[in-house]
Motif scaffolding. Structure first.
Motif, PDB file in Angstrom:
ATOM      1  N   ASP A  68       0.839  -1.187   0.000  1.00 15.60           N
ATOM      2  CA  ASP A  68       0.000   0.000   0.000  1.00 15.60           C
ATOM      3  C   ASP A  68       0.880   1.244   0.000  1.00 15.60           C
ATOM      4  N   VAL A  69       0.693   2.114  -0.979  1.00 14.19           N
ATOM      5  CA  VAL A  69       1.556   3.293  -1.123  1.00 14.19           C
ATOM      6  C   VAL A  69       1.427   4.232   0.068  1.00 14.19           C
ATOM      7  N   ASN A  70       0.218   4.359   0.602  1.00 22.17           N
ATOM      8  CA  ASN A  70      -0.009   5.321   1.684  1.00 22.17           C
ATOM      9  C   ASN A  70       0.481   4.823   3.041  1.00 22.17           C
ATOM     10  N   SER A  71       0.212   3.568   3.344  1.00 21.27           N
ATOM     11  CA  SER A  71       0.560   3.054   4.673  1.00 21.27           C
ATOM     12  C   SER A  71       1.839   2.222   4.693  1.00 21.27           C
ATOM     13  N   GLU A 124      -6.952   4.859  -6.075  1.00 19.79           N
ATOM     14  CA  GLU A 124      -6.269   6.135  -5.885  1.00 19.79           C
ATOM     15  C   GLU A 124      -7.248   7.306  -5.966  1.00 19.79           C
ATOM     16  N   ARG A 169      -9.543   7.409  -2.869  1.00 15.31           N
ATOM     17  CA  ARG A 169      -8.868   7.939  -1.680  1.00 15.31           C
ATOM     18  C   ARG A 169      -8.671   9.450  -1.773  1.00 15.31           C
ATOM     19  N   ARG A 170      -8.292   9.923  -2.957  1.00 12.78           N
ATOM     20  CA  ARG A 170      -8.074  11.365  -3.119  1.00 12.78           C
ATOM     21  C   ARG A 170      -9.368  12.136  -2.907  1.00 12.78           C
ATOM     22  N   LEU A 189     -10.290  12.150   0.709  1.00  7.05           N
ATOM     23  CA  LEU A 189      -9.353  12.978   1.476  1.00  7.05           C
ATOM     24  C   LEU A 189      -9.682  14.461   1.314  1.00  7.05           C
TER      25      LEU A 189
END
Length: 500
Positions: free
Chosen positions: A185-188, A448, A451-452, A455
Motif C-alpha cells: 500500500d503506497v499510503n501506509s 487512488e 482515496r483522493r 481525502l
C-alpha cells in the motif's frame, strides 16, 4: 489552424526513418498475427512489451498500435480463405467471405475487406484527430471524484458489453480489482495479499497476467483442437472490383464506419462488438438481405469497416482520459507507464510530438496495410498452412523470455504458467478474461481516485453525487446495469452475441 499545426508536428514525427520502420514492423507483425489462428494482438503485444524497454516512447507506441489495427486486417484473410477467423472480430466476416471464396470470388472478398478497412481506418483517424483534443481539455477539468465515477462507468460498460454470462463478467471484473490490490500500500506501506512472498511486494506485473491469460491459456485451448485448414484455393486472383461491386459496398462501408467509430469509444465495445452489430444491421437494411450467408459482398464490407473503425477510435479514451476501452488499450497504457509516461489528458499538452505522432502514424499504417494485404496475399496464404504444433513452442519460448526479462526471476515464469492454467479454466467455463484484465489495470487507479476524493472532501461519501459530472456518470453506470438486467434486454443481448 491549430489542428493543422498539430498534424504537421505529428507527420514530422511519424515520417522519420526510425518511426516509419517501426510502423511497418508493427503492421506487418499485426497482419501476420491476424492471419495465424491461435495468436492475437493481446498476446503478441504482451510478448513484445519487454522488447520496447530500449525503444523511444513514440517508436514503441507506433509499433504496438500497428500490431493492433494490423491484426484487424489480417484476421479477415483466414476468415475468407479457410473459414477460420484469425481474430474474434473477423468471425462475422467468415459468414459471407468464405462463401464468396467457395463461389470463386475470394479475390473480390479480400479486396472488399482491404478497401473497406482502409476507408474506415482513415475516417476513424480523422475523428481521433478532431475529437481527442476537446475531450482532453474537458478531462483536465476533472477532479478525483469525476475520475472515480468515470472509471466506475468504464468497468460497468465492460461488463454490460462483454460476451457471455453477466455473472461471469461481474466476477471477472471483481477478481481483476482484487488482483490489482496485491502489493505494498503506497499510503501506509503495509503489504496486502502478498502471502509473505517478497516477490509479490511490488504487486503482479500486468505483463505476466496478460501473457498467462491470453498467451499460455490460448496455447492450451488451441492444442485441444486438431484444426484442418483446407484452403479454398492456393492462388487468389480477381482482386479488382467491378462498378456494380463498388455500388453495393459503398453504403455498407459508410454505415459500418459510423457504427464502428461510435462503438469503439465505449469501454468493452471495440472491434468485436462493432463487427457483430454492423452485420446484424446490414442484414436488416440491405436490398440483398436474401443473399446474406450465401456470399453477399455487403456481409464482408460492413463488418470489416466496422471492426477497423472500432479499433482506431478505441484509442480516444486511452489517449485523452487514460482509461482503457479494451485489453489491448490496457496493455498500451502499461507500455506508456513502462516508458515513464503518465497516461491521461496531460499527454497531449506535455508530449504533443508523441500524441500527434501516434495519430499521424495511423494514416501511414493504414496505407502500409493496403500494400501488405493485396500484393502479398501469396505470403499470407502460405502462413495459413503452418501447423499449429510448430507455432506453439515458439510462442511459449517468447512468452517465457519476455516474462523472465522483467525481473530476471523464475518466480514470474511460474506465475505466468499459473495464470495460463486459470485462463484455460476460464475459457472452458465460458468466462471471458478481458473484463478481468481491465479490472486489474483500472483497479489501482480506481482506489487512488477514491482515496483522493475522500481525502479532499474530509471523508464525505456524498462528494460523488454532489458534483454534477460525477453524479451523471454514476447514474449512467447504475442505469446501464439495471437496463441490462431486465429479462427482455438480457435475452436480446445474448442473441446478439450468438447470432453469428
Amino acid at each position: 489552424m491549430e489542428l493543422i499545426n498539430h498534424l504537421a508536428l505529428g507527420f514530422e514525427t511519424a515520417f522519420t526513418l526510425t518511426n516509419l520502420m517501426y510502423c511497418l514492423i508493427g503492421v506487418f507483425v499485426g497482419t501476420a498475427v491476424g492471419v495465424l489462428p491461435g495468436l492475437g494482438p493481446v498476446a503478441t503485444i504482451a510478448m513484445l512489451l519487454p522488447a520496447t524497454f530500449g525503444l523511444p516512447p513514440i517508436s514503441a507506441l507506433i509499433m504496438l498500435s500497428g500490431i493492433y489495427y494490423g491484426a484487424q486486417y489480417g484476421g479477415s484473410t483466414t476468415a475468407i480463405l479457410v473459414n477460420l477467423p484469425g481474430e474474434s472480430s473477423s468471425v462475422v466476416t467468415a459468414i459471407d467471405g468464405y462463401q464468396m471464396a467457395r463461389n470463386g470470388h475470394a479475390g473480390k472478398a479480400l479486396a472488399t475487406a482491404a478497401l473497406g478497412s482502409f476507408f474506415a481506418g482513415t475516417v476513424a483517424t480523422v475523428l481521433l484527430a478532431l475529437f481527442a483534443p476537446p475531450l482532453a481539455d474537458l478531462a483536465l477539468k476533472f477532479g478525483p471524484a469525476e475520475y472515480f465515477s468515470l472509471v466506475t462507468l468504464g468497468l460497468v460498460a465492460s461488463v454490460v458489453l462483454a460476451s457471455g454470462s453477466l455473472l461471469n463478467a461481474v466476477g471477472m471484473v471483481l477478481l481483476g480489482l482484487l488482483l490489482g490490490l496485491i502489493g505494498t500500500d503506497v499510503n501506509s506501506g503495509t503489504a496486502r495479499y502478498t502471502f509473505d512472498m517478497p516477490e509479490m511486494a511490488d504487486g503482479i506485473n500486468f505483463v505476466i497476467v496478460a501473457m498467462g491469460m491470453f498467451g499460455i491459456g490460448e496455447i492450451v485451448r488451441n492444442l485441444e483442437h486438431d484444426e484442418t485448414r483446407n484452403l479454398v484455393m492456393k492462388k487468389v486472383s480477381g482482386l479488382m472490383l467491378s462498378k456494380d461491386d463498388f455500388k453495393r459496398i459503398i453504403a455498407p462501408v459508410f454505415r459500418g464506419t459510423i457504427l464502428g467509430s461510435a462503438l469503439g469509444i465505449l469501454p468493452g465495445g471495440g472491434a468485436m462488438l462493432a463487427s457483430f452489430a454492423s452485420y446484424s444491421i446490414e442484414k436488416k437494411v440491405s436490398k440483398n438481405s436474401a443473399q446474406f450467408g450465401k456470399g453477399a459482398i455487403e456481409g464482408v464490407a460492413a463488418p470489416e469497416a466496422a471492426n477497423n473503425a472500432g479499433a482506431q477510435t478505441s484509442f480516444i479514451p486511452m489517449l485523452t482520459l487514460g482509461i482503457p476501452s479494451n485489453p489491448v488499450m490496457a496493455l498500451m497504457i502499461g507500455a506508456m507507464i513502462i516508458q515513464g509516461i503518465q497516461p491521461g489528458p496531460a499527454v497531449m499538452t506535455e508530449q504533443p510530438a508523441l500524441f500527434w505522432g501516434l495519430i499521424a502514424s495511423m494514416w501511414i499504417g493504414n496505407f502500409f496495410l493496403v500494400v501488405l494485404n493485396l500484393p502479398m496475399i501469396g505470403l499470407w496464404v502460405k502462413m495459413i498452412t503452418v501447423p499449429y504444433h510448430r507455432l506453439f513452442p515458439a510462442i511459449l519460448m517468447f512468452c517465457s523470455i519476455g516474462v523472465f526479462s522483467l525481473n530476471n526471476s523464475d518466480f514470474d515464469i511460474w506465475l505466468m504458467a499459473l495464470f495460463g492454467l486459470f485462463g484455460y479454466i476460464c475459457a472452458k467455463l465460458g468466462a471471458e478474461p478481458a473484463p478481468m484484465l481491465l479490472g486489474f489495470i483500472i483497479g489501482p487507479m480506481m482506489e487512488e481516485y477514491l482515496r483522493r476524493a475522500l481525502l479532499l472532501s474530509r471523508s464525505d461519501p456524498f462528494v460523488f453525487v454532489q458534483r454534477p459530472i460525477s453524479a451523471v456518470m454514476l447514474g449512467l453506470a447504475v442505469a446501464a446495469m439495471i437496463i441490462v438486467l431486465l429479462p427482455t434486454l438480457r435475452k436480446k443481448r445474448e442473441e446478439a452475441f450468438h447470432e453469428a
